[in-house]
Design an enzyme around this catalytic site. Sequence first.
Site, short mmCIF file in Angstrom:
data_model
loop_
_atom_site.label_atom_id
_atom_site.label_comp_id
_atom_site.label_asym_id
_atom_site.label_seq_id
_atom_site.Cartn_x
_atom_site.Cartn_y
_atom_site.Cartn_z
N SER A 95 88.78 -20.17 -14.26
CA SER A 95 87.83 -19.69 -15.27
C SER A 95 88.43 -18.64 -16.19
O SER A 95 87.84 -18.33 -17.23
CB SER A 95 86.58 -19.13 -14.60
OG SER A 95 86.89 -17.96 -13.87
N LYS B 264 78.85 -12.99 -14.35
CA LYS B 264 79.93 -12.48 -15.19
C LYS B 264 79.37 -11.72 -16.40
O LYS B 264 79.84 -10.63 -16.72
CB LYS B 264 80.82 -13.63 -15.63
CG LYS B 264 81.61 -14.26 -14.49
CD LYS B 264 82.41 -15.48 -14.93
CE LYS B 264 83.22 -16.05 -13.78
NZ LYS B 264 83.98 -17.26 -14.16
#
Length: 815
Positions: free
Chosen positions: A654, A697
């Site tokens: 990611s 996140k």
Amino acid sequence: MSTNRWELKPESLRAVCDPDSLGFETTLDLAPSKDKVVGQERARHALEFGLGIKDPEYNIFVAGPPRAGKTEMIKAYVAELAASEPAPPDYIYVHNFKDPEQPKALSLPAGQGRTLKADMEDLISTLKVQIPEVFESEDYTQRREALVHRFAKERNETLQELDAKAGEEGFILNISQTGLMIFPGKEGKPMSEEDLKAMNDEEREELRQKSSALHEQMNEVIRKIRKMEKEFQEMEKKLDQEVAMYVVGHLIQELLEKYKDLDQVSEYLQEVQDDILKNIEDLKRRPGAQGPFPFPTPEPSFVQYQVNVLVDHSQTKGAPVIMENNPTYPNLLGTVERRAQFGALVTDFTLIRSGALHRANGGYLILEAMDLLRWFFSYEALKRCLKDRQIKIEDLAEQFGMISTRTLQPQPIPLQVKVILLGDPYVYQILYIYDEDFHKLFKIKAHFDYEMKKTEDHLQKFCAAVAAYSAEEKLLPVHKTGMARLVEYAGELAGHQEKLTLQLKEVQDALKEANYWAKNDTHEVIFGSDVEKAIQEKIYRSDLPEEKMQDFIDEGMLFIETSGQVVGQVNGLSVYMLGDHAFGRPSRITATIALGKGGVVAIDRESQLSGNIHTKGVMILAGYLRSRFAQDKPLTLSASLCFEQSYGMVEGDSASGAELLALLSALADVPLAQNIAITGSVSQRGESQPIGGVNWKIEGYYKVCKARGLDGAQGVIIPKANIQDLMLKKEVVDAVQDGKFHVWAIGHIDEALDLLTGIPAGQRLPDGAWEPDTVNFKVDQKLRQMMELAKELMKGEEEGGSKSEPRPPAPACGR
């Protein structure tokens, strides 16, 4: 360049449930759902088929995530089906009179096992009292005395006849405990040795012949007496049996009449009667008084006539449903217990104990797959029973030679059971691939999903399930605002705006805790504020590590920039999974470049602090550079990427988008904005690919920016494909609404370059060159310069090498 075209509006950041759209005021207005689990149509269909097909090979493996309600659904479905089925038979163990080491297993209709046990106990109690009494009765004494008198009379007459013959021949018959003896006599006394010596040879020969004849007669008398004794014993035994039959006969006959429809029981009762008559001598004595030594006085044994009820279904309504939480070998298959006696371990058929398979026989057995696999012998034994279709109780220690004493070998019991294993899908796959017997015995897979689409029908079922749980647990009614917050919470757990989690245990736990806070605030119903408080309190109990991490950032121990611009540096985002809590935090990612042929190197990979997926992501970056910038020139680049201040394992791809941006920034010598963090993996074509944990996140970077002060320019870049996964906290959504924070969604890495540099990424022109004054143009120019410089250096090395190289000597010429 304007960034509005990639910026998401507040309504895209969270799916909000309107309480008024639910169609009720409180859950009291709803009809509680009868289903324990909702949204599991696939698993429900497989379960109905698996339970409906009556085949020993069609056992069921229920695969699904934890806390998805697998156990509740299985129990509810199986219990409902089992209630309509007949109760299975009882099983008992009785003494095997022909082979005592192999106790007999008998099958009786449900409830008859306990009845037979009680009848046999009554029989034993009667025998213990009446048998000694009848053998002490006056009638028995007279009849036995008559037999004894008759025997004694006949015996005495025979001996007197022999004595008379001996006297006629001058011999004396001596009767003692050692037997009969005949020797010569004189005047009624035994002849002395002197008298024998005084006889001549003719007299001595005549005496010998008479002695031989008398001894033959004496032997004949002894045989006759022995025959008489045997006849007396048989007559005495017959008398005892006749007397015993007076006590036993009508009792056994009553039992035979009672159980006349059960052939096995009738045969057993006949064997009991025969054994009683056979061993009447041992049974007719009364227990003796305690002697002077501390040893028990032997008593008549009636153990062999007891009944060991192995499985009792007298109270069972329908087929049994057994869930064994500790499937050890004895708990699953039964065992033969032992008791200490005079320092030794002894056993008998009354110490045979049933296992879960016995109790579930004729019904359903539910087991947790991991609990079963922890006991290897249990799993193998279960498969053996399913293949053989019988339950055989074996001593595990004896199989491995750990016990040298001989034990019982009970007769096997026929097995007809539906086994249901509960476990993770990964466990199912492992067993299916590596266990050759598994797919033969467990042919039905009921797969539980972990989420469901948020359709109107599913939403109604969700609310009904919550209402049913609230009523079942006697919780306060749930207000429509509380239900709306639970729906949003289910979406947060699913991580999707159009889906709800099917791990309903999490939702139920939140409801229980909200009930506590509602009562604490003296509410009569559970409001949305109560649910919100329960969720936040649960997070607070678990987020100490996140708080400590934030402290490190606030104190400057972890270097994170949230303002300014830096070349070759970007804020990536990572997720920490701690079991009961997960959170995101920014990570500084840097890139450096140099002339060389080393390619792209990840320091984390070289130091063995990254996983295979992260390594793959770095290799994709190299592929991206080659496909974009090495079509007309070779790459002469040595670049290094690093997660700064990362001291643990880095895994996942990611951050590959952030790593590529740092690398392009270093090549173009263009600074990147530090007030924007980015997450998302990248393909070799530069496409921004979806990732997991997007909400954690974004919220993690928001907390860092909030702690330092929101300036209206901070935000997070995410892949466009993750928009549907956004279920951000209301606080973050409000900050975006007020323009204090931003979320951008991109589809290509070039769009991230536009956002982070403020310079267009640039497109390739028809002639193959890049648009001037763009990031890609600068990257291409830098790589071309590095290639030219490398070419010059290599040329210089070659020229310098040829000048210093000594010439070989000229060849000598001669004749």
